[in-house]
Design an enzyme around this catalytic site. Structure first.
Site, short mmCIF file in Angstrom:
data_model
loop_
_atom_site.label_atom_id
_atom_site.label_comp_id
_atom_site.label_asym_id
_atom_site.label_seq_id
_atom_site.Cartn_x
_atom_site.Cartn_y
_atom_site.Cartn_z
CG ASN A 60 -4.51 7.81 -0.53
OD1 ASN A 60 -4.44 7.30 0.59
ND2 ASN A 60 -6.09 8.80 -0.88
CG HIS A 120 -1.84 1.12 1.63
ND1 HIS A 120 -3.41 0.88 0.74
CD2 HIS A 120 -1.49 2.38 1.70
CE1 HIS A 120 -3.52 2.80 0.85
NE2 HIS A 120 -2.98 3.23 1.54
CB CYS A 121 2.26 3.58 -2.90
SG CYS A 121 3.22 4.73 -2.79
CE LYS A 122 1.57 5.36 5.52
NZ LYS A 122 1.77 5.56 6.91
#
EC number: 2.3.1.225
Length: 347
Positions: free
Chosen positions: A162, A157-159
């Site tokens: 998002n 999950h890439c912040k």
């Protein structure tokens, strides 16, 4: 006066677990997120867009016009192509819904996701059936606790996006990182050339015809191609130094991340596989670690009968041979920088 029992304990005292369960009953069930544009948006998104906008302005509005006249066209074409390509793949990586096919076909994103009941099920996904999405997921799918849905070919999950990175948008994510690294490298080269020329031969930076009207050598023109703004040397140097420091910091992170994913590609592994394999090795004794065979993507001890990116319950004695993850209920595999780590989804 408080009523106490024979042990001196308040009869009205409520156990913390019971209190927590009562609170949870009144909390609204969460919705699944569609993509990177779904709320809540993340502050890292704002940072990435501000950085992209700032680099675009200083590169095309300030520094490329300082280059020799014959170099400007080549620099505008090359850097413009890299920046536009990055923008396109970055937007695609954010916009794509990486959910598993069965989730996208069946799921109604306006409906809340049911709460996971550990008294009924040991894991979120069992025998490829997700008890939260209520669909049969693909073999490599994991349920992301941040997006609250099953993601096909889950990587992390890439912040910064998002959004989850999975099979459907992995290569857009990869080329987004690669193009950003190339673009930042180009900015660094241009800035280094300008800084060197300023001390060696500053006249090479004043080849634009508009400089014929400038008498003072301490005056420089910004935004030459649109609206020339005369400024003094300290301002130009300050902008150049700040841009160079930002470019170096960005390039270090992007370069590290790019090299890490190139390594994963050569090993045919995902970020999730890498993290779980690393955690598994840390829990092994030295003698056992030497005997651990090289495993392929998706073939990890923890995933022998279950695909997950969700916290598992503690193992029962005699029923689990391998250590399991101790992720908190609101944790997921995220990228804050490289290398990846387990982090809280609400951070």
């Amino acid at each position: 006066m408080k009523e106490m029992n024979i042990c001196g304990i308040n009869k009205n005292w409520v156990l913390p677990e019971a209190q927590e369960n009562n609170v949870k009953k009144f909390l609204p069930r969460p919705l699944s997120r569609v993509n990177g544009w779904s709320p809540p948006l993340h502050s890292f998104q704002a940072i990435s867009w501000i950085t992209y906008l700032a680099m675009s302005i200083v590169t095309f509005g300030i520094f490329i016009p300082f280059l020799p006249y014959s170099w400007k066209y080549a620099a505008n074409i090359v850097m413009g192509g890299v920046f536009i390509f990055h923008l396109i793949v970055h937007l695609i990586a954010i916009t794509i819904d990486p959910a598993d096919t069965n989730v996208r076909l069946k799921k109604d994103y306006t409906q809340p996701v049911p709460a996971f009941d550990r008294s009924k099920h040991t894991h979120v996904i069992q025998n490829q059936y997700c008890h939260l999405c209520e669909v049969t997921a693909s073999k490599k799918a994991k349920h992301c606790s941040a997006c609250n849905k099953c993601v096909s070919g889950f990587d992390h999950h890439c912040k910064w996006l998002n959004n989850c990175v999975g099979r459907r948008n992995y290569w857009f994510f990869f080329w987004s990182v690669a193009s950003a690294a190339v673009g930042i490298l180009g900015v660094m080269i241009i800035l280094c050339y300008i800084c060197i020329q300023y001390f060696v031969n500053p006249d090479e930076l004043r080849t634009d015809p508009l400089y014929k009207e400038i008498i003072s050598e301490n005056t420089w023109l910004l935004f030459l191609s649109l609206w020339p703004v005369p400024v003094k040397t300290p301002i130009v140097l300050s902008i150049a130094v700040m841009a160079l420091l930002l470019a170096i910091a960005s390039f270090v992170m992007l370069g590290h991340l790019l090299i890490f994913h190139l390594y994963l590609i050569t090993k045919n592994m995902s970020t999730f596989d890498y993290l779980m394999k690393t955690r598994f090795k840390k829990n092994l004794h030295p003698a056992e670690e030497k005997e651990l065979p090289l495993q392929k993507k998706g073939d990890l001890p923890q995933e022998k009968s279950d695909n997950w990116a969700w916290p598992k319950s503690p193992p029962r004695v005699g029923s689990q041979k391998f250590p399991v993850s101790t992720l908190s209920p609101k944790s997921s595999v995220c990228f804050v920088a490289s290398p990846p780590k387990i982090c809280h989804s609400e951070d």
